[in-house]
Design a protein around this motif. Structure first.
Motif, PDB file in Angstrom:
ATOM      1  N   ALA A  99       0.835  -1.206   0.000  1.00 36.66           N
ATOM      2  CA  ALA A  99       0.000   0.000   0.000  1.00 36.66           C
ATOM      3  C   ALA A  99       0.865   1.249   0.000  1.00 36.66           C
ATOM      4  O   ALA A  99       1.945   1.283   0.607  1.00 36.66           O
ATOM      5  N   SER A 100       0.387   2.291  -0.667  1.00 39.31           N
ATOM      6  CA  SER A 100       1.045   3.590  -0.594  1.00 39.31           C
ATOM      7  C   SER A 100       0.765   4.189   0.784  1.00 39.31           C
ATOM      8  O   SER A 100      -0.150   3.752   1.491  1.00 39.31           O
ATOM      9  N   PRO A 101       1.535   5.203   1.203  1.00 36.34           N
ATOM     10  CA  PRO A 101       1.243   5.836   2.494  1.00 36.34           C
ATOM     11  C   PRO A 101      -0.199   6.340   2.606  1.00 36.34           C
ATOM     12  O   PRO A 101      -0.823   6.206   3.656  1.00 36.34           O
ATOM     13  N   MET A 102      -0.736   6.898   1.524  1.00 36.94           N
ATOM     14  CA  MET A 102      -2.112   7.393   1.564  1.00 36.94           C
ATOM     15  C   MET A 102      -3.102   6.254   1.736  1.00 36.94           C
ATOM     16  O   MET A 102      -4.106   6.390   2.454  1.00 36.94           O
ATOM     17  N   GLU A 103      -2.836   5.117   1.108  1.00 37.43           N
ATOM     18  CA  GLU A 103      -3.721   3.956   1.262  1.00 37.43           C
ATOM     19  C   GLU A 103      -3.615   3.378   2.672  1.00 37.43           C
ATOM     20  O   GLU A 103      -4.622   2.993   3.278  1.00 37.43           O
ATOM     21  N   PHE A 104      -2.402   3.302   3.196  1.00 39.64           N
ATOM     22  CA  PHE A 104      -2.167   2.795   4.553  1.00 39.64           C
ATOM     23  C   PHE A 104      -2.890   3.660   5.572  1.00 39.64           C
ATOM     24  O   PHE A 104      -3.597   3.162   6.457  1.00 39.64           O
ATOM     25  N   ILE A 105      -2.732   4.971   5.439  1.00 39.47           N
ATOM     26  CA  ILE A 105      -3.392   5.899   6.357  1.00 39.47           C
ATOM     27  C   ILE A 105      -4.898   5.879   6.148  1.00 39.47           C
ATOM     28  O   ILE A 105      -5.676   5.889   7.098  1.00 39.47           O
ATOM     29  N   GLY A 106      -5.319   5.827   4.887  1.00 33.91           N
ATOM     30  CA  GLY A 106      -6.749   5.786   4.601  1.00 33.91           C
ATOM     31  C   GLY A 106      -7.415   4.561   5.189  1.00 33.91           C
ATOM     32  O   GLY A 106      -8.485   4.650   5.804  1.00 33.91           O
ATOM     33  N   ALA A 107      -6.782   3.416   5.021  1.00 36.74           N
ATOM     34  CA  ALA A 107      -7.336   2.168   5.557  1.00 36.74           C
ATOM     35  C   ALA A 107      -7.233   2.113   7.077  1.00 36.74           C
ATOM     36  O   ALA A 107      -8.013   1.436   7.739  1.00 36.74           O
ATOM     37  N   GLY A 108      -6.232   2.797   7.636  1.00 38.67           N
ATOM     38  CA  GLY A 108      -6.050   2.789   9.088  1.00 38.67           C
ATOM     39  C   GLY A 108      -5.289   1.592   9.592  1.00 38.67           C
ATOM     40  O   GLY A 108      -5.263   1.325  10.798  1.00 38.67           O
ATOM     41  N   GLY A 109      -4.653   0.862   8.676  1.00 40.30           N
ATOM     42  CA  GLY A 109      -3.891  -0.309   9.087  1.00 40.30           C
ATOM     43  C   GLY A 109      -3.238  -0.972   7.894  1.00 40.30           C
ATOM     44  O   GLY A 109      -3.453  -0.571   6.743  1.00 40.30           O
ATOM     45  N   GLY A 110      -2.456  -1.988   8.175  1.00 38.79           N
ATOM     46  CA  GLY A 110      -1.765  -2.710   7.115  1.00 38.79           C
ATOM     47  C   GLY A 110      -0.784  -3.699   7.702  1.00 38.79           C
ATOM     48  O   GLY A 110      -0.773  -3.942   8.912  1.00 38.79           O
ATOM     49  N   ASP A 111       0.073  -4.244   6.835  1.00 39.16           N
ATOM     50  CA  ASP A 111       1.059  -5.199   7.314  1.00 39.16           C
ATOM     51  C   ASP A 111       2.444  -4.565   7.332  1.00 39.16           C
ATOM     52  O   ASP A 111       2.590  -3.356   7.121  1.00 39.16           O
ATOM     53  N   CYS A 112       3.481  -5.374   7.579  1.00 40.94           N
ATOM     54  CA  CYS A 112       4.817  -4.845   7.814  1.00 40.94           C
ATOM     55  C   CYS A 112       5.361  -4.048   6.635  1.00 40.94           C
ATOM     56  O   CYS A 112       6.040  -3.033   6.821  1.00 40.94           O
ATOM     57  N   GLU A 113       5.044  -4.469   5.412  1.00 43.59           N
ATOM     58  CA  GLU A 113       5.507  -3.706   4.250  1.00 43.59           C
ATOM     59  C   GLU A 113       4.905  -2.305   4.241  1.00 43.59           C
ATOM     60  O   GLU A 113       5.575  -1.331   3.909  1.00 43.59           O
ATOM     61  N   ASP A 114       3.639  -2.207   4.625  1.00 41.44           N
ATOM     62  CA  ASP A 114       2.955  -0.916   4.617  1.00 41.44           C
ATOM     63  C   ASP A 114       3.541   0.043   5.656  1.00 41.44           C
ATOM     64  O   ASP A 114       3.713   1.233   5.388  1.00 41.44           O
ATOM     65  N   TYR A 115       3.835  -0.470   6.857  1.00 43.49           N
ATOM     66  CA  TYR A 115       4.504   0.347   7.869  1.00 43.49           C
ATOM     67  C   TYR A 115       5.834   0.863   7.325  1.00 43.49           C
ATOM     68  O   TYR A 115       6.155   2.048   7.447  1.00 43.49           O
ATOM     69  N   SER A 116       6.618  -0.045   6.743  1.00 41.84           N
ATOM     70  CA  SER A 116       7.964   0.308   6.281  1.00 41.84           C
ATOM     71  C   SER A 116       7.918   1.318   5.144  1.00 41.84           C
ATOM     72  O   SER A 116       8.695   2.284   5.113  1.00 41.84           O
ATOM     73  N   ILE A 117       7.015   1.115   4.203  1.00 36.60           N
ATOM     74  CA  ILE A 117       6.897   2.022   3.061  1.00 36.60           C
ATOM     75  C   ILE A 117       6.499   3.418   3.528  1.00 36.60           C
ATOM     76  O   ILE A 117       7.065   4.426   3.080  1.00 36.60           O
ATOM     77  N   ALA A 118       5.536   3.510   4.429  1.00 35.09           N
ATOM     78  CA  ALA A 118       5.089   4.812   4.924  1.00 35.09           C
ATOM     79  C   ALA A 118       6.213   5.528   5.670  1.00 35.09           C
ATOM     80  O   ALA A 118       6.399   6.747   5.522  1.00 35.09           O
ATOM     81  N   LYS A 119       6.976   4.801   6.459  1.00 34.74           N
ATOM     82  CA  LYS A 119       8.099   5.399   7.186  1.00 34.74           C
ATOM     83  C   LYS A 119       9.176   5.863   6.211  1.00 34.74           C
ATOM     84  O   LYS A 119       9.724   6.970   6.358  1.00 34.74           O
ATOM     85  N   TYR A 120       9.477   5.050   5.230  1.00 39.36           N
ATOM     86  CA  TYR A 120      10.515   5.365   4.244  1.00 39.36           C
ATOM     87  C   TYR A 120      10.184   6.660   3.505  1.00 39.36           C
ATOM     88  O   TYR A 120      11.000   7.583   3.452  1.00 39.36           O
ATOM     89  N   PHE A 121       8.990   6.763   2.939  1.00 34.71           N
ATOM     90  CA  PHE A 121       8.630   7.953   2.183  1.00 34.71           C
ATOM     91  C   PHE A 121       8.528   9.187   3.085  1.00 34.71           C
ATOM     92  O   PHE A 121       8.854  10.306   2.661  1.00 34.71           O
ATOM     93  N   SER A 122       8.103   9.011   4.326  1.00 28.62           N
ATOM     94  CA  SER A 122       8.024  10.137   5.257  1.00 28.62           C
ATOM     95  C   SER A 122       9.420  10.671   5.579  1.00 28.62           C
ATOM     96  O   SER A 122       9.636  11.890   5.641  1.00 28.62           O
ATOM     97  N   LEU A 123      10.363   9.775   5.787  1.00 31.00           N
ATOM     98  CA  LEU A 123      11.731  10.199   6.091  1.00 31.00           C
ATOM     99  C   LEU A 123      12.369  10.911   4.900  1.00 31.00           C
ATOM    100  O   LEU A 123      13.117  11.880   5.074  1.00 31.00           O
ATOM    101  N   LEU A 124      12.067  10.446   3.706  1.00 27.44           N
ATOM    102  CA  LEU A 124      12.552  11.160   2.519  1.00 27.44           C
ATOM    103  C   LEU A 124      11.992  12.579   2.480  1.00 27.44           C
ATOM    104  O   LEU A 124      12.709  13.540   2.173  1.00 27.44           O
ATOM    105  N   GLU A 125      10.705  12.721   2.791  1.00 27.69           N
ATOM    106  CA  GLU A 125      10.083  14.047   2.796  1.00 27.69           C
ATOM    107  C   GLU A 125      10.721  14.963   3.823  1.00 27.69           C
ATOM    108  O   GLU A 125      10.785  16.183   3.632  1.00 27.69           O
ATOM    109  N   LEU A 126      11.195  14.391   4.920  1.00 30.67           N
ATOM    110  CA  LEU A 126      11.817  15.183   5.974  1.00 30.67           C
ATOM    111  C   LEU A 126      13.283  15.479   5.687  1.00 30.67           C
ATOM    112  O   LEU A 126      13.976  16.048   6.528  1.00 30.67           O
TER     113      LEU A 126
END
Length: 232
Positions: A99-126
Motif C-alpha cells: 500500500a502507498s502511504p495514503m492507502e495505509f493511512i486511509g485504511a487505518g492499518g496494514g502489514d509490515c511492508e505498509d509500515y515500512s513504506i510509509a516510514k521510508y517515504f516520510s523520512l525522505l520528505e523530511l
C-alpha cells in the motif's frame, strides 16, 4: 467494561493521539497537502481524513522545526506504529499488496511492508538522503515468517538502526538477533544481504514488481478501496 465498549474507547484515544500534535502546533498546510487530505476523506471517510491531516502536519512540523535525523526517525516511527496491523488478505483481499502511504493511512492499518513504506517515504520528505535508507526484507526468527523493516545508515559503513512495527524501539541491527536479513532496497538499488551489513549490490530496485507498482500508484495518487473498513 464490555469488550466492544473498550474497543471503541481505545479507538477514540488513538484518533485523539493522532490529532493532538496538530491541535497543539497548528500549521498552515500547502495546497497539495489539503488536496491529499480531501482525496483521502472523500475516498475513505472522515476519520481517515483526520489521520491524513495528522500525517501532513507531522511532516510540515518536522520541516519547519528542522528536525535532525534522530528526531525524524523517532517521530515517524512513533506515528506509524500507532496503526493497526492487518494482513493483506484481510484488508485488501490479496496475498501480497504494498500500500502507498495514503492507502495505509486511509485504511487505518496494514502489514509490515505498509509500515515500512510509509516510514521510508516520510523520512525522505523530511530530508533524509535515500542513500541512508533501505527497506529490508528479513526473516523473523520469533514468528518464523518473513517481515520487513526500515534500516537507517548514519554513514555508509555504520551499523544501521532498525525501525520496526513489532519491536517499536529503534535499535542497532546488532541488537536485533531475531531478524535475519534476506535482501534490501531503496529508491535506486537492490542488495542481497549475505550478512548483517551492507550486503552485495544486485542491481536496480526496479527489478521488484511490487515496488514498481507501488511507486506508480503513489506518484499518480491512485487509491484502492480496502476490503475491510476499520472505521466502521
Amino acid at each position: 467494561m464490555v469488550p466492544e465498549r473498550r474497543r471503541l474507547l481505545s479507538r477514540r484515544w488513538f484518533y485523539l493521539l493522532l490529532l493532538l500534535p496538530g491541535l497543539l502546533f497548528a500549521l498552515p498546510l500547502a495546497e497539495e497537502d489539503l488536496n491529499a487530505i480531501r482525496s483521502v476523506t472523500d475516498f475513505y471517510g472522515q476519520r481517515a481524513g483526520k489521520r491524513m491531516q495528522a500525517w501532513r502536519e507531522l511532516i510540515q512540523r518536522g520541516k519547519q522545526q528542522q528536525w535532525d535525523e534522530k528526531r525524524a526517525l523517532t517521530e515517524v516511527n512513533r506515528f506509524f506504529n500507532q496503526m493497526k496491523f492487518l494482513s493483506d488478505v484481510v484488508l485488501w483481499g490479496k496475498n501480497d499488496y504494498w500500500a502507498s502511504p495514503m492507502e495505509f493511512i486511509g485504511a487505518g492499518g496494514g502489514d509490515c511492508e505498509d509500515y515500512s513504506i510509509a516510514k521510508y517515504f516520510s523520512l525522505l520528505e523530511l530530508g533524509l538522503n535515500d542513500e541512508k535508507l533501505r527497506m529490508v526484507y528479513v526473516k523473523s526468527l520469533t514468528y518464523q515468517q518473513f517481515h520487513m523493516v526500515v534500516a537507517y545508515y548514519p554513514t555508509p559503513a555504520a551499523i544501521p538502526l532498525i525501525l520496526d512495527n513489532i519491536d517499536v524501539a529503534i535499535k542497532p541491527a546488532t541488537q536485533r538477533k531475531d531478524l535475519v536479513p534476506v535482501f534490501s532496497f531503496n529508491g535506486s538499488h537492490l542488495w542481497l544481504m549475505k550478512e548483517r551489513g551492507q550486503g552485495q549490490l544486485a542491481g536496480s530496485s526496479s527489478r521488484l514488481t511490487l515496488w514498481n507498482d507501488l511507486r506508480s500508484r503513489f506518484s499518480s495518487e491512485k487509491l484502492k478501496r480496502p476490503k475491510l473498513n476499520l472505521d466502521d
